[in-house]
Scaffold this motif. Structure first.
Motif, mmCIF file in Angstrom:
data_model
loop_
_atom_site.group_PDB
_atom_site.id
_atom_site.type_symbol
_atom_site.label_atom_id
_atom_site.label_comp_id
_atom_site.label_asym_id
_atom_site.label_seq_id
_atom_site.Cartn_x
_atom_site.Cartn_y
_atom_site.Cartn_z
ATOM 1 N N TRP A 120 32.529 36.865 37.954
ATOM 2 C CA TRP A 120 33.397 37.768 37.443
ATOM 3 C C TRP A 120 33.832 38.724 38.612
ATOM 4 O O TRP A 120 33.090 39.326 39.101
ATOM 5 C CB TRP A 120 33.196 38.472 36.382
ATOM 6 N N LYS A 121 35.248 38.880 38.897
ATOM 7 C CA LYS A 121 35.756 39.735 39.688
ATOM 8 C C LYS A 121 36.324 40.700 38.690
ATOM 9 O O LYS A 121 37.385 40.688 38.234
ATOM 10 C CB LYS A 121 36.801 38.931 40.746
ATOM 11 N N LEU A 122 35.733 42.028 39.002
ATOM 12 C CA LEU A 122 36.255 43.066 38.085
ATOM 13 C C LEU A 122 36.685 44.144 39.105
ATOM 14 O O LEU A 122 36.317 44.522 40.392
ATOM 15 C CB LEU A 122 34.911 43.671 37.311
ATOM 16 N N PRO A 123 37.796 44.997 38.580
ATOM 17 C CA PRO A 123 38.427 46.229 39.480
ATOM 18 C C PRO A 123 37.520 47.379 39.398
ATOM 19 O O PRO A 123 36.700 47.506 38.412
ATOM 20 C CB PRO A 123 39.783 46.389 38.583
ATOM 21 N N VAL A 124 37.663 48.195 40.525
ATOM 22 C CA VAL A 124 36.823 49.216 40.442
ATOM 23 C C VAL A 124 37.829 50.342 39.833
ATOM 24 O O VAL A 124 38.934 50.406 39.774
ATOM 25 C CB VAL A 124 36.639 49.533 41.992
ATOM 26 N N TYR A 125 36.900 51.180 38.882
ATOM 27 C CA TYR A 125 37.705 52.181 38.174
ATOM 28 C C TYR A 125 37.960 53.316 38.837
ATOM 29 O O TYR A 125 37.190 54.289 38.710
ATOM 30 C CB TYR A 125 36.988 52.410 36.832
ATOM 31 N N ASN A 126 38.940 53.301 39.589
ATOM 32 C CA ASN A 126 39.377 54.409 40.622
ATOM 33 C C ASN A 126 40.766 54.909 40.233
ATOM 34 O O ASN A 126 41.166 54.436 39.210
ATOM 35 C CB ASN A 126 39.213 54.149 41.981
ATOM 36 N N ALA A 127 41.483 55.617 40.866
ATOM 37 C CA ALA A 127 42.520 56.477 40.495
ATOM 38 C C ALA A 127 43.787 55.607 40.403
ATOM 39 O O ALA A 127 44.557 55.382 39.437
ATOM 40 C CB ALA A 127 42.956 57.461 41.610
ATOM 41 N N GLY A 128 43.835 54.572 41.282
ATOM 42 C CA GLY A 128 44.814 53.693 41.212
ATOM 43 C C GLY A 128 44.659 52.883 39.972
ATOM 44 O O GLY A 128 45.804 52.385 39.274
ATOM 45 N N TYR A 129 43.500 52.531 39.822
ATOM 46 C CA TYR A 129 43.422 51.522 38.311
ATOM 47 C C TYR A 129 43.948 52.523 37.356
ATOM 48 O O TYR A 129 44.488 51.875 36.229
ATOM 49 C CB TYR A 129 41.912 51.322 38.265
#
Length: 455
Positions: free
Chosen positions: A81-90
Protein backbone atom coordinates in the motif's frame (compact mmCIF):
# COMPACT_ATOMS: atom_id res chain seq x y z
CA UNK A 1 -3.17 0.20 -10.36
CA UNK A 2 -1.74 2.96 -8.19
CA UNK A 3 -0.48 0.45 -5.63
CA UNK A 4 1.26 -1.57 -8.35
CA UNK A 5 3.56 1.25 -9.49
CA UNK A 6 6.60 2.68 -7.66
CA UNK A 7 6.08 5.01 -4.68
CA UNK A 8 7.70 8.00 -6.39
CA UNK A 9 4.76 8.26 -8.82
CA UNK A 10 2.17 8.65 -6.03
CA UNK A 11 2.44 12.48 -5.58
CA UNK A 12 2.00 13.02 -9.31
CA UNK A 13 -0.96 10.63 -9.58
CA UNK A 14 -2.60 12.16 -6.52
CA UNK A 15 -2.31 15.69 -7.89
CA UNK A 16 -3.07 15.12 -11.56
CA UNK A 17 -5.78 12.49 -11.31
CA UNK A 18 -7.31 11.82 -7.89
CA UNK A 19 -7.49 15.42 -6.66
CA UNK A 20 -8.78 16.67 -10.01
CA UNK A 21 -11.57 14.08 -9.99
CA UNK A 22 -12.32 15.00 -6.39
CA UNK A 23 -12.99 18.57 -7.50
CA UNK A 24 -15.01 17.71 -10.63
CA UNK A 25 -17.39 15.28 -8.87
CA UNK A 26 -18.72 17.82 -6.29
CA UNK A 27 -19.37 20.31 -9.10
CA UNK A 28 -21.43 17.74 -10.99
CA UNK A 29 -23.20 16.80 -7.74
CA UNK A 30 -24.03 20.45 -7.04
CA UNK A 31 -25.41 20.90 -10.55
CA UNK A 32 -27.58 17.78 -10.25
CA UNK A 33 -29.04 18.80 -6.89
CA UNK A 34 -29.78 22.37 -7.96
CA UNK A 35 -31.50 21.10 -11.10
CA UNK A 36 -33.42 18.49 -9.14
CA UNK A 37 -34.60 20.96 -6.49
CA UNK A 38 -35.60 23.51 -9.17
CA UNK A 39 -33.38 26.14 -7.59
CA UNK A 40 -31.88 26.75 -11.02
CA UNK A 41 -35.00 28.72 -11.97
CA UNK A 42 -34.06 31.33 -9.35
CA UNK A 43 -30.44 31.65 -10.42
CA UNK A 44 -29.24 34.39 -12.80
CA UNK A 45 -28.69 33.10 -16.33
CA UNK A 46 -25.25 34.74 -16.35
CA UNK A 47 -23.85 32.39 -13.71
CA UNK A 48 -25.92 29.22 -14.16
CA UNK A 49 -24.55 26.54 -14.55
CA UNK A 50 -21.02 27.90 -14.79
CA UNK A 51 -20.73 28.63 -11.07
CA UNK A 52 -20.65 24.91 -10.30
CA UNK A 53 -17.60 24.36 -12.45
CA UNK A 54 -15.50 27.29 -11.23
CA UNK A 55 -13.40 24.87 -9.10
CA UNK A 56 -12.06 23.55 -12.41
CA UNK A 57 -9.92 26.70 -12.41
CA UNK A 58 -8.08 25.25 -9.41
CA UNK A 59 -7.42 22.09 -11.40
CA UNK A 60 -5.93 24.14 -14.25
CA UNK A 61 -3.86 26.23 -11.84
CA UNK A 62 -2.75 23.11 -10.02
CA UNK A 63 -1.54 21.46 -13.21
CA UNK A 64 0.11 24.67 -14.40
CA UNK A 65 2.08 25.10 -11.17
CA UNK A 66 3.38 21.57 -10.95
CA UNK A 67 0.35 19.84 -9.49
CA UNK A 68 1.09 20.24 -5.79
CA UNK A 69 -1.56 22.74 -4.63
CA UNK A 70 -4.60 20.62 -3.82
CA UNK A 71 -3.32 17.24 -2.71
CA UNK A 72 -0.97 15.48 -0.35
CA UNK A 73 2.58 15.32 -1.69
CA UNK A 74 4.27 12.97 0.78
CA UNK A 75 3.61 9.23 0.80
CA UNK A 76 4.94 6.20 2.54
CA UNK A 77 4.79 2.53 1.62
CA UNK A 78 3.58 -0.20 3.98
CA UNK A 79 3.62 -3.54 2.27
CA UNK A 80 2.01 -3.06 -1.11
CA UNK A 81 0.00 0.00 0.00
CA UNK A 82 1.04 3.56 -0.81
CA UNK A 83 -0.32 5.73 2.04
CA UNK A 84 -0.29 9.55 2.42
CA UNK A 85 1.64 11.19 5.20
CA UNK A 86 -0.82 12.92 7.58
CA UNK A 87 0.71 16.41 7.39
CA UNK A 88 -0.71 19.93 6.96
CA UNK A 89 -1.30 19.58 3.20
CA UNK A 90 -3.20 16.35 3.71
CA UNK A 91 -5.47 17.82 6.39
CA UNK A 92 -6.13 20.93 4.28
CA UNK A 93 -7.28 18.75 1.37
CA UNK A 94 -9.41 16.61 3.74
CA UNK A 95 -11.03 19.65 5.33
CA UNK A 96 -11.84 21.15 1.93
CA UNK A 97 -13.54 17.89 0.95
CA UNK A 98 -15.68 17.83 4.12
CA UNK A 99 -16.56 21.52 3.60
CA UNK A 100 -17.86 20.74 0.11
CA UNK A 101 -20.05 17.96 1.55
CA UNK A 102 -21.43 20.32 4.18
CA UNK A 103 -22.14 22.92 1.50
CA UNK A 104 -24.21 20.36 -0.39
CA UNK A 105 -26.08 19.57 2.83
CA UNK A 106 -26.87 23.28 3.35
CA UNK A 107 -28.22 23.41 -0.19
CA UNK A 108 -30.52 20.45 0.57
CA UNK A 109 -31.71 22.02 3.83
CA UNK A 110 -32.55 25.23 1.99
CA UNK A 111 -34.44 23.30 -0.70
CA UNK A 112 -36.38 21.43 2.00
CA UNK A 113 -37.68 24.71 3.41
CA UNK A 114 -39.12 25.47 -0.04
CA UNK A 115 -40.73 22.04 -0.48
CA UNK A 116 -44.45 22.07 -1.31
CA UNK A 117 -45.33 18.52 -0.27
CA UNK A 118 -44.43 15.93 2.33
CA UNK A 119 -43.06 13.73 -0.47
CA UNK A 120 -40.51 16.36 -1.44
CA UNK A 121 -39.55 16.84 2.19
CA UNK A 122 -39.03 13.08 2.53
CA UNK A 123 -36.69 13.13 -0.48
CA UNK A 124 -34.61 15.93 1.00
CA UNK A 125 -34.53 14.23 4.43
CA UNK A 126 -33.09 11.04 2.94
CA UNK A 127 -30.47 12.94 0.97
CA UNK A 128 -29.50 15.02 4.02
CA UNK A 129 -29.11 11.84 6.11
CA UNK A 130 -26.92 10.43 3.34
CA UNK A 131 -24.69 13.52 3.39
CA UNK A 132 -24.42 13.40 7.20
CA UNK A 133 -23.48 9.71 7.10
CA UNK A 134 -20.87 10.41 4.41
CA UNK A 135 -19.38 13.33 6.38
CA UNK A 136 -19.20 11.25 9.57
CA UNK A 137 -17.47 8.45 7.69
CA UNK A 138 -15.15 10.91 5.98
CA UNK A 139 -14.22 12.46 9.32
CA UNK A 140 -13.66 9.17 11.18
CA UNK A 141 -11.58 7.57 8.48
CA UNK A 142 -9.99 10.65 6.92
CA UNK A 143 -8.57 12.49 9.94
CA UNK A 144 -7.43 9.44 11.94
CA UNK A 145 -4.45 7.44 10.81
CA UNK A 146 -5.18 3.72 11.18
CA UNK A 147 -1.88 2.69 9.63
CA UNK A 148 -1.95 -0.65 7.85
CA UNK A 149 -4.89 -2.00 9.89
CA UNK A 150 -7.27 -0.80 7.17
CA UNK A 151 -7.03 -0.69 3.37
CA UNK A 152 -5.60 2.60 2.05
CA UNK A 153 -7.81 5.65 1.78
CA UNK A 154 -10.79 4.25 3.76
CA UNK A 155 -12.44 7.70 3.74
CA UNK A 156 -13.15 7.29 0.03
CA UNK A 157 -15.87 4.73 0.87
CA UNK A 158 -18.03 7.66 2.04
CA UNK A 159 -18.87 8.05 -1.64
CA UNK A 160 -20.45 4.59 -1.59
CA UNK A 161 -22.56 5.62 1.41
CA UNK A 162 -23.79 8.69 -0.45
CA UNK A 163 -24.55 6.62 -3.56
CA UNK A 164 -26.51 4.13 -1.44
CA UNK A 165 -28.76 6.87 -0.01
CA UNK A 166 -29.19 8.48 -3.43
CA UNK A 167 -30.21 5.18 -5.01
CA UNK A 168 -32.51 4.36 -2.08
CA UNK A 169 -34.23 7.75 -2.47
CA UNK A 170 -34.60 7.30 -6.22
CA UNK A 171 -36.23 3.89 -5.80
CA UNK A 172 -38.47 4.90 -2.90
CA UNK A 173 -39.84 8.01 -4.58
CA UNK A 174 -39.68 6.80 -8.16
CA UNK A 175 -37.86 9.78 -9.66
CA UNK A 176 -35.50 9.19 -12.56
CA UNK A 177 -37.41 5.91 -13.01
CA UNK A 178 -36.35 3.96 -16.07
CA UNK A 179 -39.88 2.51 -16.32
CA UNK A 180 -41.31 5.86 -17.43
CA UNK A 181 -41.14 4.72 -21.06
CA UNK A 182 -43.81 2.13 -20.30
CA UNK A 183 -46.18 4.79 -19.02
CA UNK A 184 -45.30 7.10 -21.88
CA UNK A 185 -46.52 4.44 -24.30
CA UNK A 186 -49.77 4.04 -22.33
CA UNK A 187 -50.15 7.82 -22.38
CA UNK A 188 -49.97 7.94 -26.17
CA UNK A 189 -52.05 4.80 -26.79
CA UNK A 190 -54.99 5.84 -24.60
CA UNK A 191 -57.93 6.87 -26.83
CA UNK A 192 -59.20 9.34 -24.21
CA UNK A 193 -57.71 12.84 -24.46
CA UNK A 194 -55.00 13.28 -21.79
CA UNK A 195 -53.26 16.57 -21.07
CA UNK A 196 -50.29 17.24 -18.79
CA UNK A 197 -50.15 20.88 -17.77
CA UNK A 198 -48.35 23.05 -15.27
CA UNK A 199 -50.35 24.74 -12.54
CA UNK A 200 -49.99 27.99 -14.52
CA UNK A 201 -52.07 26.50 -17.35
CA UNK A 202 -49.21 25.91 -19.77
CA UNK A 203 -49.47 22.50 -21.44
CA UNK A 204 -46.35 20.37 -21.17
CA UNK A 205 -47.62 17.36 -23.12
CA UNK A 206 -50.79 16.08 -24.76
CA UNK A 207 -51.56 12.70 -26.25
CA UNK A 208 -52.93 12.25 -29.81
CA UNK A 209 -56.51 12.00 -28.49
CA UNK A 210 -56.23 15.44 -26.90
CA UNK A 211 -54.69 16.98 -30.01
CA UNK A 212 -57.46 15.52 -32.19
CA UNK A 213 -60.23 16.83 -29.89
CA UNK A 214 -58.82 20.22 -28.89
CA UNK A 215 -56.51 21.09 -31.75
CA UNK A 216 -52.94 22.31 -31.46
CA UNK A 217 -54.07 25.94 -31.20
CA UNK A 218 -56.00 25.36 -27.97
CA UNK A 219 -53.22 23.24 -26.48
CA UNK A 220 -50.60 25.88 -27.22
CA UNK A 221 -52.72 28.73 -25.84
CA UNK A 222 -51.30 30.87 -23.05
CA UNK A 223 -53.65 29.38 -20.45
CA UNK A 224 -55.17 26.04 -21.31
CA UNK A 225 -57.51 26.26 -18.30
CA UNK A 226 -59.40 29.16 -19.87
CA UNK A 227 -61.11 26.61 -22.13
CA UNK A 228 -63.06 25.27 -19.15
CA UNK A 229 -65.58 26.80 -16.79
CA UNK A 230 -64.20 28.55 -13.68
CA UNK A 231 -64.93 25.49 -11.51
CA UNK A 232 -62.18 23.42 -13.16
CA UNK A 233 -59.63 26.23 -12.82
CA UNK A 234 -60.58 26.80 -9.17
CA UNK A 235 -60.12 23.11 -8.32
CA UNK A 236 -56.69 23.05 -9.98
CA UNK A 237 -55.49 26.25 -8.33
CA UNK A 238 -56.55 24.75 -4.97
CA UNK A 239 -54.70 21.51 -5.95
CA UNK A 240 -57.88 19.48 -5.43
CA UNK A 241 -58.59 16.21 -7.16
CA UNK A 242 -61.33 16.29 -9.78
CA UNK A 243 -63.63 13.29 -10.28
CA UNK A 244 -66.24 13.08 -13.06
CA UNK A 245 -66.64 16.85 -13.34
CA UNK A 246 -68.95 17.67 -16.24
CA UNK A 247 -68.07 20.83 -18.13
CA UNK A 248 -68.88 22.42 -21.45
CA UNK A 249 -66.35 23.95 -23.85
CA UNK A 250 -66.72 25.65 -27.22
CA UNK A 251 -64.17 25.04 -29.95
CA UNK A 252 -64.54 26.59 -33.39
CA UNK A 253 -68.23 27.34 -32.72
CA UNK A 254 -68.85 23.72 -31.78
CA UNK A 255 -70.14 22.69 -28.35
CA UNK A 256 -68.50 19.79 -26.51
CA UNK A 257 -69.52 18.23 -23.21
CA UNK A 258 -66.53 16.78 -21.36
CA UNK A 259 -66.17 14.66 -18.25
CA UNK A 260 -62.97 15.71 -16.47
CA UNK A 261 -60.83 13.70 -14.06
CA UNK A 262 -57.64 15.27 -12.73
CA UNK A 263 -54.87 14.52 -10.28
CA UNK A 264 -51.38 15.84 -9.65
CA UNK A 265 -47.99 14.41 -10.56
CA UNK A 266 -44.40 15.56 -10.25
CA UNK A 267 -42.53 16.06 -13.51
CA UNK A 268 -38.97 17.40 -13.48
CA UNK A 269 -39.52 17.87 -9.74
CA UNK A 270 -42.32 20.35 -10.44
CA UNK A 271 -45.99 19.76 -9.72
CA UNK A 272 -48.24 19.31 -12.76
CA UNK A 273 -51.89 18.41 -13.23
CA UNK A 274 -52.82 15.38 -15.33
CA UNK A 275 -56.26 15.75 -16.89
CA UNK A 276 -58.20 12.91 -18.49
CA UNK A 277 -60.99 14.23 -20.70
CA UNK A 278 -63.87 12.10 -21.93
CA UNK A 279 -66.04 13.46 -24.71
CA UNK A 280 -69.63 12.69 -23.67
CA UNK A 281 -71.25 15.11 -26.12
CA UNK A 282 -73.17 12.42 -28.02
CA UNK A 283 -74.28 10.59 -24.86
CA UNK A 284 -75.40 13.88 -23.30
CA UNK A 285 -77.35 14.81 -26.43
CA UNK A 286 -79.10 11.43 -26.34
CA UNK A 287 -79.97 11.93 -22.67
CA UNK A 288 -81.19 15.46 -23.31
CA UNK A 289 -83.34 14.20 -26.20
CA UNK A 290 -84.84 11.47 -24.01
CA UNK A 291 -85.64 14.02 -21.30
CA UNK A 292 -87.05 16.38 -23.93
CA UNK A 293 -89.31 13.72 -25.48
CA UNK A 294 -90.70 12.85 -22.06
CA UNK A 295 -92.43 16.27 -22.08
CA UNK A 296 -92.58 17.17 -25.79
CA UNK A 297 -94.12 15.98 -29.02
CA UNK A 298 -91.47 14.43 -31.31
CA UNK A 299 -92.99 15.78 -34.56
CA UNK A 300 -93.70 19.41 -33.71
CA UNK A 301 -91.24 19.71 -30.77
CA UNK A 302 -94.00 21.44 -28.80
CA UNK A 303 -94.74 20.50 -25.18
CA UNK A 304 -97.10 17.57 -24.78
CA UNK A 305 -100.44 17.48 -22.99
CA UNK A 306 -99.03 16.49 -19.57
CA UNK A 307 -96.38 19.20 -19.53
CA UNK A 308 -98.88 21.82 -20.73
CA UNK A 309 -101.29 21.02 -17.89
CA UNK A 310 -98.49 21.41 -15.32
CA UNK A 311 -97.49 24.81 -16.70
CA UNK A 312 -101.12 25.92 -17.09
CA UNK A 313 -101.79 25.19 -13.42
CA UNK A 314 -98.75 27.27 -12.48
CA UNK A 315 -99.89 30.12 -14.74
CA UNK A 316 -103.39 30.06 -13.22
CA UNK A 317 -101.95 30.23 -9.70
CA UNK A 318 -99.80 33.19 -10.76
CA UNK A 319 -102.83 34.92 -12.36
CA UNK A 320 -104.82 34.43 -9.15
CA UNK A 321 -102.00 35.82 -7.04
CA UNK A 322 -101.56 38.87 -9.30
CA UNK A 323 -105.33 39.26 -9.91
CA UNK A 324 -104.89 39.00 -13.67
CA UNK A 325 -106.88 37.30 -16.41
CA UNK A 326 -105.67 34.55 -18.72
CA UNK A 327 -106.86 33.49 -22.18
CA UNK A 328 -106.82 29.85 -23.33
CA UNK A 329 -106.97 28.89 -27.01
CA UNK A 330 -107.97 25.47 -28.38
CA UNK A 331 -106.99 25.11 -32.04
CA UNK A 332 -107.96 22.40 -34.50
CA UNK A 333 -106.63 22.07 -38.06
CA UNK A 334 -109.58 21.54 -40.39
CA UNK A 335 -109.43 18.86 -43.05
CA UNK A 336 -105.83 17.81 -42.43
CA UNK A 337 -106.98 14.34 -43.57
CA UNK A 338 -107.63 15.84 -47.02
CA UNK A 339 -103.99 16.89 -47.23
CA UNK A 340 -102.79 13.44 -46.11
CA UNK A 341 -105.01 11.64 -48.63
CA UNK A 342 -104.22 13.85 -51.64
CA UNK A 343 -100.59 14.90 -51.10
CA UNK A 344 -99.30 12.26 -48.71
CA UNK A 345 -98.50 12.07 -45.03
CA UNK A 346 -95.22 13.96 -45.47
CA UNK A 347 -97.21 16.98 -46.61
CA UNK A 348 -99.56 16.53 -43.65
CA UNK A 349 -96.63 16.33 -41.21
CA UNK A 350 -95.09 19.44 -42.76
CA UNK A 351 -98.38 21.32 -42.31
CA UNK A 352 -98.56 20.23 -38.66
CA UNK A 353 -95.01 21.45 -38.07
CA UNK A 354 -95.74 24.82 -39.68
CA UNK A 355 -98.94 25.22 -37.68
CA UNK A 356 -96.97 24.40 -34.50
CA UNK A 357 -94.41 27.09 -35.40
CA UNK A 358 -97.16 29.67 -35.98
CA UNK A 359 -98.94 28.85 -32.71
CA UNK A 360 -95.70 28.81 -30.71
CA UNK A 361 -94.75 32.21 -32.13
CA UNK A 362 -98.20 33.55 -31.22
CA UNK A 363 -97.78 32.36 -27.62
CA UNK A 364 -94.37 33.96 -27.21
CA UNK A 365 -92.84 35.37 -25.14
CA UNK A 366 -94.93 34.86 -21.99
CA UNK A 367 -97.44 32.21 -23.02
CA UNK A 368 -97.10 28.56 -23.90
CA UNK A 369 -98.27 26.37 -26.78
CA UNK A 370 -98.62 22.57 -26.88
CA UNK A 371 -99.88 19.76 -29.08
CA UNK A 372 -102.80 17.99 -27.48
CA UNK A 373 -102.74 15.17 -30.02
CA UNK A 374 -103.50 14.57 -33.70
CA UNK A 375 -104.32 17.92 -35.32
CA UNK A 376 -105.32 19.64 -32.08
CA UNK A 377 -103.24 22.32 -30.35
CA UNK A 378 -103.66 24.44 -27.24
CA UNK A 379 -102.05 27.59 -25.88
CA UNK A 380 -102.54 30.19 -23.18
CA UNK A 381 -101.71 33.89 -22.86
CA UNK A 382 -101.20 35.36 -19.36
CA UNK A 383 -101.14 38.96 -18.09
CA UNK A 384 -104.73 39.99 -18.92
CA UNK A 385 -104.81 40.12 -22.76
CA UNK A 386 -107.59 42.37 -24.13
CA UNK A 387 -110.30 41.14 -26.50
CA UNK A 388 -108.79 43.25 -29.27
CA UNK A 389 -105.38 41.64 -28.73
CA UNK A 390 -106.95 38.20 -28.81
CA UNK A 391 -108.84 38.88 -32.07
CA UNK A 392 -105.72 40.35 -33.70
CA UNK A 393 -103.66 37.32 -32.67
CA UNK A 394 -106.26 34.92 -34.07
CA UNK A 395 -106.40 36.79 -37.38
CA UNK A 396 -102.61 36.65 -37.63
CA UNK A 397 -102.52 32.89 -37.01
CA UNK A 398 -105.25 32.27 -39.61
CA UNK A 399 -103.51 34.50 -42.15
CA UNK A 400 -100.07 32.94 -41.60
CA UNK A 401 -101.41 29.40 -42.07
CA UNK A 402 -103.39 30.40 -45.20
CA UNK A 403 -100.27 31.91 -46.78
CA UNK A 404 -98.29 28.78 -46.05
CA UNK A 405 -100.99 26.49 -47.48
CA UNK A 406 -100.78 28.25 -50.87
CA UNK A 407 -97.75 26.09 -51.64
CA UNK A 408 -100.07 23.07 -51.83
CA UNK A 409 -102.59 24.81 -54.13
CA UNK A 410 -106.28 25.16 -53.38
CA UNK A 411 -107.23 23.10 -50.32
CA UNK A 412 -109.64 23.41 -47.42
CA UNK A 413 -107.08 23.21 -44.58
CA UNK A 414 -107.53 25.99 -42.03
CA UNK A 415 -107.87 26.65 -38.31
CA UNK A 416 -110.90 26.39 -36.06
CA UNK A 417 -110.22 28.19 -32.78
CA UNK A 418 -112.12 28.41 -29.54
CA UNK A 419 -111.20 30.79 -26.72
CA UNK A 420 -112.01 30.81 -22.99
CA UNK A 421 -111.00 33.23 -20.24
CA UNK A 422 -109.90 32.86 -16.64
CA UNK A 423 -111.52 33.57 -14.21
CA UNK A 424 -114.75 34.63 -15.92
CA UNK A 425 -115.47 31.32 -17.68
CA UNK A 426 -113.48 28.84 -15.64
CA UNK A 427 -111.44 28.54 -12.47
CA UNK A 428 -109.23 25.58 -13.45
CA UNK A 429 -107.44 24.32 -16.51
CA UNK A 430 -109.82 21.53 -17.46
CA UNK A 431 -112.86 23.79 -17.21
CA UNK A 432 -111.19 26.34 -19.48
CA UNK A 433 -110.29 23.65 -22.00
CA UNK A 434 -113.86 22.30 -22.01
CA UNK A 435 -115.33 25.76 -22.65
CA UNK A 436 -112.79 26.52 -25.42
CA UNK A 437 -113.48 23.09 -26.94
CA UNK A 438 -117.23 23.81 -27.04
CA UNK A 439 -116.59 27.18 -28.69
CA UNK A 440 -114.27 25.60 -31.28
CA UNK A 441 -116.85 22.98 -32.32
CA UNK A 442 -119.56 25.63 -32.48
CA UNK A 443 -117.39 27.37 -35.04
CA UNK A 444 -116.93 24.19 -37.02
CA UNK A 445 -120.69 23.68 -37.19
CA UNK A 446 -121.67 27.21 -37.93
CA UNK A 447 -119.19 28.26 -40.63
CA UNK A 448 -121.27 31.33 -41.29
CA UNK A 449 -118.37 33.46 -42.46
CA UNK A 450 -116.85 33.89 -39.03
CA UNK A 451 -113.33 32.81 -38.41
CA UNK A 452 -113.51 32.56 -34.65
CA UNK A 453 -116.15 31.83 -32.06
CA UNK A 454 -115.64 33.52 -28.69
CA UNK A 455 -117.48 31.81 -25.86
Amino acid sequence: MRNQIPLEYSPRLSSVWLSSVGIVIPGICFHFLVKFTRLDAKMPRMIYPYVFYLPLLFVVMNLATGADMISAQQFTQIGMWKLPVYNAGYYIAMTASVALDLLIMLLLIFAKTKADTSEQQSIYNLLIIGIIAAVVWHTLFGYINYGDSLPPYPYLYSGMIWCYFLRHTMRKHDFLNLLDKRYEKLFHMNPDPIVLAGLNGKVKDANPGAIELLGTGSIRSVSFFDLFDPGVKAHIQAKQEIHHYETEINLQNQRFILLVDADYVWVDNEQHVLLILRDITVQTQYQEEIRFLAFHDPLTRLPNRRYFHEKLDEALQEAERCQETLALFLIDLDNIKWLNDHLGHLAGDEALQEAARIIKEAASPDGMAARMGGDEFVMYLPHSPSEAEILHLLDQMQLSLSRYMLKFGANPVGMSIGVSRYPVEGQDGQALINIADHAMYEMKRSRRGKDVVLS
